[in-house]
Design a protein around this motif. Structure first.
Motif, short mmCIF file in Angstrom:
data_model
loop_
_atom_site.label_atom_id
_atom_site.label_comp_id
_atom_site.label_asym_id
_atom_site.label_seq_id
_atom_site.Cartn_x
_atom_site.Cartn_y
_atom_site.Cartn_z
N SER A 33 39.51 31.52 32.01
CA SER A 33 40.38 31.90 33.07
C SER A 33 40.89 33.39 32.62
O SER A 33 40.80 34.20 33.35
N GLN A 34 41.23 33.35 31.33
CA GLN A 34 41.93 34.64 30.80
C GLN A 34 40.71 35.96 30.77
O GLN A 34 41.01 37.07 31.05
N GLN A 35 39.35 35.44 30.63
CA GLN A 35 38.45 36.43 30.34
C GLN A 35 38.07 37.07 31.79
O GLN A 35 37.81 38.09 31.91
N ILE A 36 38.00 36.06 32.72
CA ILE A 36 37.56 36.49 34.08
C ILE A 36 38.69 37.33 34.64
O ILE A 36 38.67 38.32 35.22
N ALA A 37 40.32 37.03 34.32
CA ALA A 37 41.32 37.81 34.52
C ALA A 37 41.27 39.24 33.98
O ALA A 37 41.41 40.04 34.67
N ALA A 38 40.72 39.22 32.84
CA ALA A 38 40.49 40.61 32.16
C ALA A 38 39.56 41.38 32.68
O ALA A 38 39.67 42.72 33.13
N LEU A 39 38.40 40.74 33.22
CA LEU A 39 37.15 41.41 33.74
C LEU A 39 37.83 42.15 35.21
O LEU A 39 37.64 43.15 35.64
N GLU A 40 38.52 41.06 35.93
CA GLU A 40 39.10 41.72 37.28
C GLU A 40 40.01 42.77 37.19
O GLU A 40 39.95 43.83 38.00
N ALA A 41 40.73 42.60 36.16
CA ALA A 41 42.13 43.61 35.88
C ALA A 41 41.20 45.15 35.55
O ALA A 41 41.48 46.11 35.91
N ASP A 42 39.94 45.02 34.57
CA ASP A 42 39.42 45.99 34.44
C ASP A 42 38.66 46.74 35.70
O ASP A 42 38.36 48.07 35.70
N LEU A 43 38.21 46.23 36.62
CA LEU A 43 37.62 46.59 37.80
C LEU A 43 38.66 46.78 38.78
O LEU A 43 38.25 47.57 39.88
N GLY A 44 39.56 46.29 38.75
CA GLY A 44 40.76 46.27 39.68
C GLY A 44 40.46 45.58 41.11
O GLY A 44 40.89 45.96 42.15
N LEU A 45 39.57 44.67 40.91
CA LEU A 45 39.06 44.02 42.12
C LEU A 45 38.66 42.28 41.68
O LEU A 45 38.72 41.93 40.61
N ALA A 46 38.91 41.47 42.84
CA ALA A 46 38.79 40.17 42.65
C ALA A 46 37.27 40.05 42.56
O ALA A 46 36.61 40.23 43.52
N LEU A 47 36.69 39.09 41.62
CA LEU A 47 35.26 38.75 41.49
C LEU A 47 35.11 37.33 41.65
O LEU A 47 33.96 37.27 42.44
N LEU A 48 35.81 36.50 41.75
CA LEU A 48 35.53 35.11 42.12
C LEU A 48 36.90 34.54 42.90
O LEU A 48 38.02 34.73 42.60
N GLY A 49 36.17 33.87 44.01
CA GLY A 49 37.27 33.18 44.72
C GLY A 49 37.70 31.85 43.91
O GLY A 49 36.70 31.37 43.04
N ARG A 50 38.61 31.09 44.11
CA ARG A 50 39.12 30.14 43.20
C ARG A 50 38.82 28.62 43.91
O ARG A 50 38.75 27.74 42.93
N ARG A 51 38.93 28.52 44.98
CA ARG A 51 38.92 27.24 45.90
C ARG A 51 38.09 27.51 46.91
O ARG A 51 38.56 27.84 48.07
N PRO A 52 36.83 27.25 46.90
CA PRO A 52 36.07 26.96 45.79
C PRO A 52 35.70 28.20 45.04
O PRO A 52 35.87 29.26 45.42
N VAL A 53 35.20 27.84 43.73
CA VAL A 53 34.98 28.95 42.65
C VAL A 53 33.62 29.54 43.21
O VAL A 53 32.47 28.90 42.88
N LYS A 54 33.63 30.75 43.77
CA LYS A 54 32.18 31.71 43.93
C LYS A 54 32.69 32.76 44.12
O LYS A 54 33.69 33.41 44.49
N PRO A 55 31.42 33.60 44.09
CA PRO A 55 31.84 35.14 43.93
C PRO A 55 32.13 35.76 45.27
O PRO A 55 32.04 35.23 46.25
N THR A 56 33.16 36.92 45.17
CA THR A 56 33.51 37.55 46.22
C THR A 56 32.36 38.53 46.52
O THR A 56 31.29 38.68 45.74
N ALA A 57 32.30 39.48 47.52
CA ALA A 57 31.51 40.19 47.79
C ALA A 57 31.46 41.22 46.62
O ALA A 57 30.18 41.76 46.18
N ALA A 58 32.29 41.80 46.00
CA ALA A 58 32.51 42.60 44.87
C ALA A 58 31.87 41.69 43.64
O ALA A 58 30.78 42.16 43.08
#
Length: 293
Positions: A33-58
């Motif tokens: 979870s921390q690694q995904i959060a770090a990647l999202e912070a780096d890009l400034g975009l949400a990359l994964l929805g959480r419920r359910p867990v699936k990729p966003t458009a980005a």
């Protein structure tokens, strides 16, 4: 962009689960979870929805880049390690199910007879995975096959500095049941078979035939495996047509076996290519030379 974070993202997206990705990667779920959060912070975009867990458009756009990027990184590492490696007699050969035809099987036998200490482990994979295994250093040599126009190269992924050499080309046949009305023809045109019932199989993807001829080729049965004998038995029992290299069917079929009618048009062949990275003098280079004929 940190490749470790990118690997974690790809793994979570593939599983659709943080816990399953953590189990595969050997991390705690909190670390993932921390690694995904770090990647999202780096890009400034949400990359994964959480419920359910699936990729966003980005996230979906990033996944399009992630596979090739990670493969090129593995390929670069493998290429550097190959240059410094001490040649050994234990070789890993990755091959698609139809690649090791009788000609190449005989060349492999001669190579092993000439190198008594040679130990070969054979892995059967799809063409894309064969290329990835060779590029990433998981296989010393690869053999991939496909349906192409004569002398045209196969469509393989861009994996970096990989050498590809055409090693065999052979006639394609339309495989059909013995009692089929077209079984006695001297040859068949693919364009005349667009409305026939076809087997969908990884050995002959119907998407490839549609690319060549156009729409059509309805699926009679979808077989997800890659066993050539199973495909031949399904054809012989009337479950649909397929294209196979001529050597995949017996030259003198029995009454219960599938028939092979030469493909007359378009002019296509079954091509096999040898794939390898930089090969210093030694057993792997000798085997590559033997397989090349």
């Amino acid at each position: 962009m940190d490749p470790h974070l990118l690997t974690t993202f790809v793994t979570v997206a593939r599983h659709g689960s943080f816990s399953a990705a953590a189990a595969e990667l050997g991390y705690t779920q909190s670390a993932v979870s921390q690694q995904i959060a770090a990647l999202e912070a780096d890009l400034g975009l949400a990359l994964l929805g959480r419920r359910p867990v699936k990729p966003t458009a980005a996230g979906r756009r990033l996944l399009e880049h992630a596979g090739p990027l990670l493969l090129r990184l593995r390929a670069a590492r493998a290429d550097v390690l190959r240059a410094a490696a001490v040649p050994g007699h234990r070789l890993r050969l990755a091959a698609t199910p139809l690649a090791l035809n009788p000609v190449l099987a005989m060349r492999l036998a001669r190579a092993r007879a000439a190198q008594p200490r040679l130990e070969v482990t054979l892995h059967t994979r799809g063409a894309q995975e064969v290329a990835a295994m060779v590029a990433g250093g998981e296989a010393d040599l690869g053999l991939a096959d496909g349906i192409v126009a004569p002398s045209d190269p196969l469509r393989l992924p861009d994996t970096g500095p990989i050498t590809t050499v055409g090693v065999t080309e052979e006639e394609l046949v339309v495989a059909l049941e013995a009692g089929h009305p077209l079984a006695g023809r001297a040859s068949l045109r693919l364009a005349d078979l667009v409305d026939a019932r076809w087997l969908q199989t990884p050995l002959c993807p119907l998407t490839r035939l549609r690319d060549l001829v156009g729409e059509g080729f309805p699926v009679a049965l979808d077989y997800r495996g890659d066993d050539v004998r199973t495909v031949a038995n399904l054809v012989a029992a009337g479950h649909g047509l397929t294209l196979l290299p001529a050597s995949a069917l017996p030259p003198t079929p029995t009454a219960m076996a599938a028939r092979g009618v030469p493909l007359g048009a378009p002019r296509l062949v079954h091509r096999v290519e040898l794939l390898h990275g930089a090969l210093p003098p030694g057993p792997a280079a000798d085997l590559a030379h033997a397989l090349s004929g």
